[in-house]
Design an enzyme around this catalytic site. Structure first.
Site, PDB file in Angstrom:
ATOM      1  CB  CYS A  76      -0.931  -0.114   1.185  1.00 49.70           C
ATOM      2  SG  CYS A  76      -2.586   1.156   0.878  1.00 49.70           S
ATOM      3  CG  HIS A 174      -4.074  -3.372   2.842  1.00 44.93           C
ATOM      4  ND1 HIS A 174      -3.127  -3.088   3.757  1.00 44.93           N
ATOM      5  CD2 HIS A 174      -4.655  -2.347   2.469  1.00 44.93           C
ATOM      6  CE1 HIS A 174      -2.963  -1.852   3.699  1.00 44.93           C
ATOM      7  NE2 HIS A 174      -3.893  -1.307   2.790  1.00 44.93           N
ATOM      8  CD  GLU A 176      -2.093  -5.935   5.342  1.00 42.15           C
ATOM      9  OE1 GLU A 176      -2.272  -4.907   5.546  1.00 42.15           O
ATOM     10  OE2 GLU A 176      -1.255  -6.515   4.335  1.00 42.15           O
TER      11      GLU A 176
END
Length: 192
Positions: A76, A174, A176
């Site tokens: 990001c 993202h 994650e």
């Protein structure tokens, strides 16, 4: 050892938690020696470009990161700061990727937030990932398409969902927070 770069940006804990779910240990650090010794480096980010770049400069990380030889993954804001100029705060990035970061034209809801599809997958990061997989985005600024584009997303306009050049990898989304697909991408990075 995996080094997660520590600075004033957010999301470091989320990335650490995602790595722990993969049974991968990491260290969160801004120590140049530890970063240089790491097998892999992850440069996560949520925040504002100019204030983050100021912190990176104060710690000497703005010149360290572009010289790293091991695999590096920007996430990001981390990806955006690895690029050239950035319209957010009129910020000069590290120039690893020859692409500029621009604000989305106000033709739709900004920020681009939520799940969206990635296509044109061209990186070892996407080994075992199908075209048109969905990943999670939260951003108001985007990297245009370039020779380093490793995947594409279309929101208002087509943009680089990921970039790759030499040992440098970066994703606008993202991983994650992107479920199975994101875990697989992180795992692919760890196994480079």
């Amino acid at each position: 050892m995996i080094a997660l770069i520590k600075y004033n940006g957010g999301n470091v804990s989320s990335v650490r938690n995602a790595l722990e779910r993969l049974n991968v240990s990491c260290v969160i650090t801004d120590d140049p020696e530890m970063i240089l010794k790491a097998d892999k480096v992850i440069f996560p980010g949520v925040g504002e470009a100019s204030s983050t770049m100021k912190v990176l400069k104060e710690k000497g990380l703005d010149t360290l990161i572009p010289d790293l030889k091991q695999p590096v993954l920007g996430i990001c804001l981390g990806m955006q700061l690895m690029c050239g100029s950035n319209e957010e705060g009129n910020t000069k990035g590290m120039g690893i990727f020859d692409v500029d970061v621009k604000w989305f034209p106000p033709k739709d809801l900004i920020p681009h937030m939520g799940w969206n599809t990635i296509t044109n997958l061209k990186s070892p990061l996407f080994s075992g990932i199908e075209e048109n997989s969905d990943v999670y985005f939260v951003h108001s600024y985007y990297c245009g398409l370039s020779d380093s584009t490793a995947s594409v997303c279309d929101y208002i306009l087509p943009f680089s969902a990921s970039l790759q050049k030499d040992n440098f990898f970066a994703v606008q989304f993202h991983p994650e927070k992107s479920g199975y697909t994101g875990s697989r991408i992180l795992n692919n990075f760890i196994n480079l």
